[in-house]
Design an enzyme around this catalytic site. Structure first.
Site, PDB file in Angstrom:
ATOM      1  N   PRO A 236     -11.404  -7.297  -2.391  1.00  0.00           N
ATOM      2  CA  PRO A 236     -11.270  -7.943  -1.087  1.00  0.00           C
ATOM      3  C   PRO A 236     -12.544  -7.774  -0.261  1.00  0.00           C
ATOM      4  O   PRO A 236     -13.400  -6.949  -0.577  1.00  0.00           O
ATOM      5  CB  PRO A 236     -10.117  -7.167  -0.440  1.00  0.00           C
ATOM      6  CG  PRO A 236     -10.196  -5.812  -1.047  1.00  0.00           C
ATOM      7  CD  PRO A 236     -10.886  -5.914  -2.376  1.00  0.00           C
TER       8      PRO A 236
ATOM      9  N   ALA B  46     -18.072 -13.856  -3.045  1.00  0.00           N
ATOM     10  CA  ALA B  46     -17.307 -13.903  -4.299  1.00  0.00           C
ATOM     11  C   ALA B  46     -18.261 -13.750  -5.480  1.00  0.00           C
ATOM     12  O   ALA B  46     -17.994 -13.000  -6.417  1.00  0.00           O
ATOM     13  CB  ALA B  46     -16.538 -15.215  -4.390  1.00  0.00           C
TER      14      ALA B  46
ATOM     15  N   LYS C 228       0.839  -1.211   0.000  1.00  0.00           N
ATOM     16  CA  LYS C 228       0.000   0.000   0.000  1.00  0.00           C
ATOM     17  C   LYS C 228       0.870   1.256   0.000  1.00  0.00           C
ATOM     18  O   LYS C 228       0.754   2.135   0.852  1.00  0.00           O
ATOM     19  CB  LYS C 228      -0.984   0.007   1.176  1.00  0.00           C
ATOM     20  CG  LYS C 228      -1.999  -1.124   1.073  1.00  0.00           C
ATOM     21  CD  LYS C 228      -3.197  -0.950   1.977  1.00  0.00           C
ATOM     22  CE  LYS C 228      -4.221  -2.042   1.763  1.00  0.00           C
ATOM     23  NZ  LYS C 228      -3.784  -3.384   2.215  1.00  0.00           N
TER      24      LYS C 228
ATOM     25  N   PRO D 225       6.880  10.555  -4.884  1.00  0.00           N
ATOM     26  CA  PRO D 225       7.289   9.697  -6.004  1.00  0.00           C
ATOM     27  C   PRO D 225       8.636   8.998  -5.803  1.00  0.00           C
ATOM     28  O   PRO D 225       8.756   7.803  -6.066  1.00  0.00           O
ATOM     29  CB  PRO D 225       7.324  10.676  -7.187  1.00  0.00           C
ATOM     30  CG  PRO D 225       6.284  11.696  -6.835  1.00  0.00           C
ATOM     31  CD  PRO D 225       6.374  11.868  -5.343  1.00  0.00           C
ATOM     32  N   ASN D 226       9.644   9.703  -5.333  1.00  0.00           N
ATOM     33  CA  ASN D 226      10.963   9.067  -5.218  1.00  0.00           C
ATOM     34  C   ASN D 226      10.961   7.909  -4.227  1.00  0.00           C
ATOM     35  O   ASN D 226      11.513   6.840  -4.499  1.00  0.00           O
ATOM     36  CB  ASN D 226      12.027  10.095  -4.818  1.00  0.00           C
ATOM     37  CG  ASN D 226      13.410   9.481  -4.883  1.00  0.00           C
ATOM     38  OD1 ASN D 226      13.819   8.996  -5.939  1.00  0.00           O
ATOM     39  ND2 ASN D 226      14.103   9.445  -3.751  1.00  0.00           N
TER      40      ASN D 226
ATOM     41  N   GLY E  56      -8.434 -13.964   2.251  1.00  0.00           N
ATOM     42  CA  GLY E  56      -7.428 -14.332   3.238  1.00  0.00           C
ATOM     43  C   GLY E  56      -7.894 -15.393   4.195  1.00  0.00           C
ATOM     44  O   GLY E  56      -7.753 -16.598   3.954  1.00  0.00           O
TER      45      GLY E  56
HETATM   46  O1  O7M Z   1     -10.212 -12.224   3.565  1.00  0.00           O
HETATM   47  P1  O7M Z   1      -9.642 -11.406   4.714  1.00  0.00           P
HETATM   48  O2  O7M Z   1     -10.608 -10.443   5.271  1.00  0.00           O
HETATM   49  O3  O7M Z   1      -8.983 -12.244   5.752  1.00  0.00           O
HETATM   50  O4  O7M Z   1      -8.422 -10.562   4.099  1.00  0.00           O
HETATM   51  C1  O7M Z   1      -8.625  -9.542   3.182  1.00  0.00           C
HETATM   52  C2  O7M Z   1      -7.294  -9.068   2.636  1.00  0.00           C
HETATM   53  O5  O7M Z   1      -7.531  -8.018   1.725  1.00  0.00           O
HETATM   54  C3  O7M Z   1      -6.340  -8.517   3.692  1.00  0.00           C
HETATM   55  O6  O7M Z   1      -5.017  -8.798   3.260  1.00  0.00           O
HETATM   56  C4  O7M Z   1      -6.579  -7.024   3.638  1.00  0.00           C
HETATM   57  O7  O7M Z   1      -5.442  -6.309   4.002  1.00  0.00           O
HETATM   58  C5  O7M Z   1      -6.894  -6.828   2.165  1.00  0.00           C
HETATM   59  N1  O7M Z   1      -7.771  -5.687   1.851  1.00  0.00           N
HETATM   60  C6  O7M Z   1      -9.002  -5.565   2.430  1.00  0.00           C
HETATM   61  O8  O7M Z   1      -9.448  -6.427   3.213  1.00  0.00           O
HETATM   62  N2  O7M Z   1      -9.775  -4.480   2.157  1.00  0.00           N
HETATM   63  C7  O7M Z   1      -9.391  -3.503   1.287  1.00  0.00           C
HETATM   64  O9  O7M Z   1     -10.147  -2.592   1.054  1.00  0.00           O
HETATM   65  C8  O7M Z   1      -8.152  -3.631   0.673  1.00  0.00           C
HETATM   66  C9  O7M Z   1      -7.382  -4.748   0.906  1.00  0.00           C
HETATM   67  C10 O7M Z   1      -6.240  -4.908   0.083  1.00  0.00           C
HETATM   68  O10 O7M Z   1      -5.793  -5.957  -0.288  1.00  0.00           O
HETATM   69  O11 O7M Z   1      -5.712  -3.786  -0.369  1.00  0.00           O
HETATM   70  C11 O7M Z   1      -4.765  -3.868  -1.345  1.00  0.00           C
END
Ligand code: O7M
Length: 217
Positions: free
Chosen positions: A169, A178, A62, A67-68, A192
């Protein structure tokens, strides 16, 4: 990112051996493995290199800096073996573009977070998600991250980013499905706990893969 099963495994475990075991079990059912701070801080960046030998690794750092600094972070992730990276949109177009530029050198993908899946995203991110999605598209990103917990938002953001990929996610543990995310236009879901906390990660992943196949019909 090549989409097949439509599942990105969020590998939020902190132990190297467990991470390797979960990936081994779930591998036939996932298109990519998302590795973020929990695993990298727990097991070291070497885990990215190790897992990248057999899987597409999407580094979820994240990235959210000037930028650098963004460029430096992305370069280290790609050097370690990542084929994709996730960055935040809110630092602005030049910050995203720096990650995109670095990714191009490595033939890698960049995904940009828009609206997050948790309730707190409504405090700030949701109000700016459309602008962030447009920024991601104009900066040359591969795709965006949009919330499976709010499929109507996936649909709305999809309308703005056209052919960009959408990873969603929030499936399972956070209450999203899903099926709904895919029907709303997500290319893949990020999952996850439903997989890595299962006694049988292969079965858990296989079940979601079957749900996605069904939704695509
Ligand atoms: O299925 P979970 O809830 O156990 O995990 C979800 C994963 O997606 C976990 O790694 C979170 O950090 C990520 N995630 C979110 O749950 N919500 C978001 O809005 C964004 C992410 C994410 O992957 O951002 C890149």
């Amino acid at each position: 990112m090549k989409i097949n099963t439509g599942i990105v495994l969020a590998l939020d475990v902190t132990d190297r051996a467990r991470a390797v075991a979960v990936v081994k079990a779930a591998a036939p059912f996932v298109d990519a493995v998302k590795v973020g701070y929990p695993l990298v801080l727990g097991a070291g960046l070497g885990i990215v290199t190790e897992l990248s030998k057999d899987a597409y690794i999407l580094c979820d750092f994240k990235v959210a800096d000037i930028p650098n600094t963004n460029r430096l972070i992305a370069a280290e992730a790609f050097k370690a073996g990542a084929k994709g990276i996730i960055c935040q949109a809110f630092p602005g177009k030049d910050s995203i573009a720096a990650v995109v530029e670095e990714a191009k050198k490595h033939g890698a993908d960049v995904f940009v977070v828009t609206e997050m899946s948790h309730p707190g995203a409504l405090d700030f991110m949701a109000k700016n998600a459309e602008d962030m999605a447009r920024l991601a598209a104009s900066a040359g990103a591969t795709g965006i991250i949009a919330p499976a917990t709010r499929p109507e938002r996936v649909r709305a953001l999809k309308g703005l980013v056209g052919s960009l990929q959408i990873l969603s996610p929030g499936v399972g543990a956070q209450g999203g499905s899903a099926k709904d995310a895919i029907l709303a236009g997500a290319d893949a879901v990020i999952v996850g706990r439903t997989i890595y906390e299962s006694q049988e990660p292969d079965k858990a992943a296989g079940k979601i893969a079957a749900e996605i196949r069904e939704a695509r019909k």
